[in-house]
Design a protein around this motif. Sequence first.
Motif, PDB file in Angstrom:
ATOM      1  N   SER A  72      13.714 -23.374  31.192  1.00  0.00           N
ATOM      2  CA  SER A  72      12.783 -23.747  30.113  1.00  0.00           C
ATOM      3  C   SER A  72      12.662 -22.617  29.094  1.00  0.00           C
ATOM      4  O   SER A  72      12.452 -22.865  27.897  1.00  0.00           O
ATOM      5  CB  SER A  72      11.401 -24.073  30.687  1.00  0.00           C
ATOM      6  OG  SER A  72      11.445 -25.210  31.504  1.00  0.00           O
ATOM      7  N   PHE A  76      13.285 -22.695  25.172  1.00  0.00           N
ATOM      8  CA  PHE A  76      12.314 -22.089  24.263  1.00  0.00           C
ATOM      9  C   PHE A  76      13.036 -21.259  23.206  1.00  0.00           C
ATOM     10  O   PHE A  76      12.724 -21.329  22.012  1.00  0.00           O
ATOM     11  CB  PHE A  76      11.342 -21.219  25.060  1.00  0.00           C
ATOM     12  CG  PHE A  76      10.378 -20.424  24.215  1.00  0.00           C
ATOM     13  CD1 PHE A  76       9.408 -21.057  23.445  1.00  0.00           C
ATOM     14  CD2 PHE A  76      10.453 -19.041  24.190  1.00  0.00           C
ATOM     15  CE1 PHE A  76       8.517 -20.316  22.666  1.00  0.00           C
ATOM     16  CE2 PHE A  76       9.564 -18.290  23.423  1.00  0.00           C
ATOM     17  CZ  PHE A  76       8.602 -18.934  22.657  1.00  0.00           C
ATOM     18  N   MET A 197      -2.251 -25.204  20.599  1.00  0.00           N
ATOM     19  CA  MET A 197      -1.215 -24.404  19.947  1.00  0.00           C
ATOM     20  C   MET A 197      -1.110 -24.749  18.460  1.00  0.00           C
ATOM     21  O   MET A 197      -0.839 -23.878  17.626  1.00  0.00           O
ATOM     22  CB  MET A 197       0.137 -24.598  20.644  1.00  0.00           C
ATOM     23  CG  MET A 197       0.238 -23.874  21.976  1.00  0.00           C
ATOM     24  SD  MET A 197       1.925 -23.782  22.645  1.00  0.00           S
ATOM     25  CE  MET A 197       2.182 -25.499  23.093  1.00  0.00           C
ATOM     26  N   TYR A 211      -0.557 -17.971  23.292  1.00  0.00           N
ATOM     27  CA  TYR A 211       0.579 -18.902  23.323  1.00  0.00           C
ATOM     28  C   TYR A 211       1.195 -18.954  24.728  1.00  0.00           C
ATOM     29  O   TYR A 211       1.647 -20.019  25.169  1.00  0.00           O
ATOM     30  CB  TYR A 211       1.640 -18.482  22.300  1.00  0.00           C
ATOM     31  CG  TYR A 211       1.208 -18.721  20.870  1.00  0.00           C
ATOM     32  CD1 TYR A 211       1.308 -19.993  20.300  1.00  0.00           C
ATOM     33  CD2 TYR A 211       0.683 -17.692  20.100  1.00  0.00           C
ATOM     34  CE1 TYR A 211       0.901 -20.223  18.995  1.00  0.00           C
ATOM     35  CE2 TYR A 211       0.275 -17.905  18.793  1.00  0.00           C
ATOM     36  CZ  TYR A 211       0.378 -19.172  18.245  1.00  0.00           C
ATOM     37  OH  TYR A 211      -0.036 -19.406  16.950  1.00  0.00           O
ATOM     38  N   CYS A 214      -1.076 -21.188  26.918  1.00  0.00           N
ATOM     39  CA  CYS A 214      -0.893 -22.594  26.523  1.00  0.00           C
ATOM     40  C   CYS A 214       0.474 -23.123  26.968  1.00  0.00           C
ATOM     41  O   CYS A 214       0.587 -24.272  27.413  1.00  0.00           O
ATOM     42  CB  CYS A 214      -1.023 -22.747  25.008  1.00  0.00           C
ATOM     43  SG  CYS A 214      -2.702 -22.570  24.396  1.00  0.00           S
ATOM     44  N   SER A 215       1.495 -22.270  26.862  1.00  0.00           N
ATOM     45  CA  SER A 215       2.847 -22.708  27.238  1.00  0.00           C
ATOM     46  C   SER A 215       2.955 -22.944  28.744  1.00  0.00           C
ATOM     47  O   SER A 215       3.636 -23.877  29.181  1.00  0.00           O
ATOM     48  CB  SER A 215       3.886 -21.682  26.792  1.00  0.00           C
ATOM     49  OG  SER A 215       3.730 -20.457  27.489  1.00  0.00           O
ATOM     50  N   TRP A 219       3.843 -26.394  30.380  1.00  0.00           N
ATOM     51  CA  TRP A 219       4.970 -26.521  31.299  1.00  0.00           C
ATOM     52  C   TRP A 219       4.556 -27.200  32.602  1.00  0.00           C
ATOM     53  O   TRP A 219       5.241 -28.109  33.087  1.00  0.00           O
ATOM     54  CB  TRP A 219       5.553 -25.136  31.601  1.00  0.00           C
ATOM     55  CG  TRP A 219       6.727 -25.186  32.539  1.00  0.00           C
ATOM     56  CD1 TRP A 219       8.012 -25.490  32.227  1.00  0.00           C
ATOM     57  CD2 TRP A 219       6.699 -24.959  33.961  1.00  0.00           C
ATOM     58  NE1 TRP A 219       8.810 -25.448  33.355  1.00  0.00           N
ATOM     59  CE2 TRP A 219       8.021 -25.126  34.425  1.00  0.00           C
ATOM     60  CE3 TRP A 219       5.689 -24.613  34.860  1.00  0.00           C
ATOM     61  CZ2 TRP A 219       8.349 -24.967  35.765  1.00  0.00           C
ATOM     62  CZ3 TRP A 219       6.034 -24.459  36.193  1.00  0.00           C
ATOM     63  CH2 TRP A 219       7.347 -24.630  36.635  1.00  0.00           C
ATOM     64  N   ALA A 232       8.949 -28.576  27.485  1.00  0.00           N
ATOM     65  CA  ALA A 232       7.803 -27.717  27.179  1.00  0.00           C
ATOM     66  C   ALA A 232       8.252 -26.481  26.413  1.00  0.00           C
ATOM     67  O   ALA A 232       7.543 -25.985  25.529  1.00  0.00           O
ATOM     68  CB  ALA A 232       7.088 -27.302  28.465  1.00  0.00           C
ATOM     69  N   GLY A 233       9.434 -25.986  26.743  1.00  0.00           N
ATOM     70  CA  GLY A 233       9.955 -24.797  26.082  1.00  0.00           C
ATOM     71  C   GLY A 233      10.183 -25.001  24.605  1.00  0.00           C
ATOM     72  O   GLY A 233       9.725 -24.209  23.771  1.00  0.00           O
ATOM     73  N   THR A 236       6.851 -25.670  22.618  1.00  0.00           N
ATOM     74  CA  THR A 236       6.113 -24.425  22.382  1.00  0.00           C
ATOM     75  C   THR A 236       6.711 -23.649  21.213  1.00  0.00           C
ATOM     76  O   THR A 236       5.978 -23.104  20.375  1.00  0.00           O
ATOM     77  CB  THR A 236       6.128 -23.537  23.642  1.00  0.00           C
ATOM     78  OG1 THR A 236       5.520 -24.245  24.725  1.00  0.00           O
ATOM     79  CG2 THR A 236       5.369 -22.233  23.411  1.00  0.00           C
TER      80      THR A 236
END
Length: 392
Positions: A72, A76, A197, A211, A214-215, A219, A232-233, A236
Amino acid sequence: MNETLDKIKKIVSSEVFGGFLLIICTILALCVQNSFLSEHYREFLNVNVGFNVGNFTLDKPLLLWINDGLISIFFFSIGLELKKEFIQGDFKNPKNIVLPFFAALGGIIVPAAIFVLINITDPYTLKGWAIPTATDTAFALAILMMVGKKIPPSLKVFLLSLAIFDDVGAILIIAIFYTTELSVVAFVIAAIAIFVMFILNLLGNTRKSFYFICSVILWLSVLKSGVHATLAGIITAFFIPMQTKEGQPFLKEIDESLRFWLIFIILPLFAFANAGVNLSNITMGSIFSGVSIGIFLGLFLGKQVGVFLFSYLAIKFKLATLPHEANLKQLYGVCILTGIGFTMSLFIDGLAYEVSDIFHYADNLSILIASFCSGIFGFIYLKFFANSKKEI
C-alpha cells in the motif's frame, strides 16, 4: 573521496539499482524455496501477525501483511507521483497525456483479451485475466537505462508516464474486479477518514502525523470493507498538499523520503515473498495449461503488441506525436519492455487465485519467464536493432 561517495549514492538511489535488487531477491527466493530451506521459507511467510483493540481483531499471515500492507505504501508513492505530474509535471499539458494514456490502454486490453480467449471455457481460470496487464516499472526502466545513450531521454519519460497510467489501470481493476463482500460500517469509517484529510488539505495543514493517523485508519477500514487495502494508499496521496504555507515543498519531500524504503525494503521484500516458486511440483501439464500460456502470451506478446498498436494509431490519427528525437523502432523496443510484469503481475495473481498453489506455482513461473524474455528481447532489440536515426 566525497565525489566518489556522491556517485555511489546516486547509483544506489537510482531506478536501475532498484531493478537489480529485485533480480537478486527473486533469485534468492527461488534458491531458498528449492533447497533444504524451503520449509523454513514457507513457515516464515505463514507466521501469523496481528493485534486486538477491544472488539477489533486483525490477524493475518506475514505474506498478507506484505501484500496488503507494505505494498500500500508503494501505491501511495504512485499516487504522489501521479498528483505531482498532473499539477507540476508533464501531465499539466494535456497533449503529453494522450500517447501514454493510449499506450497503457492497449497494454491492458490486448493482454487481457489473449488470456480470456485461451481460458474462456473455465470460469475459475478466467479470474486471472488481469495478471498479464501489469508492468513492473523498476525492472523495465532498469533495462532501458542499461541500453545507454542510444535511446533518447524522451522515451524514458514516455515509459514512466505509461507506467503511471498502467498503475492507475491496475488500481481500478483491483477495486472493481477483485473486491469481496462489502462492509457498510467500514465504508463509513473510511469516508470519515477521507473527509478529515480533505479538510486538512483545504486548510493547508502540513503536519505529517495528522495524515499518517488518517491514512492508517483509512487503510484499516478499507481492509475490513472488502475492497483491497492498496486503494487506501493512492487515495491518501491525493490529499497530500503540494507545499507548505511558507511555500516549501511538502509532497516532494514525502515522496523522496519514501524512496529508500521502497528501493531497499518494500519492493525487495515483496519480491522475496512472492517469487519463491517451487519448481519440483511443476509438471509439463501445468506449464502448458491455459493459465500459464495465457499469462506468458499476454505478457510477452500481448503487452508489446497492445502498447505499440494503440500508440501507433494515436500517432497515425494525429492524436499524439512521437516522443522527441525518437523513432518507431525505438518506440517498439520500449513497448517490448512493458511485458516485464513481475511484481505487479505476481500481486494480481495472488488476488485472483487467493495466494493458492492450485496451479503448482506454474502461474508464478510463467510470470517470471515472460518477464525475463521481455527484458532480454527488449534489451537486445534496443541495443542492436533500434536505429538511432529519426524516422516517422
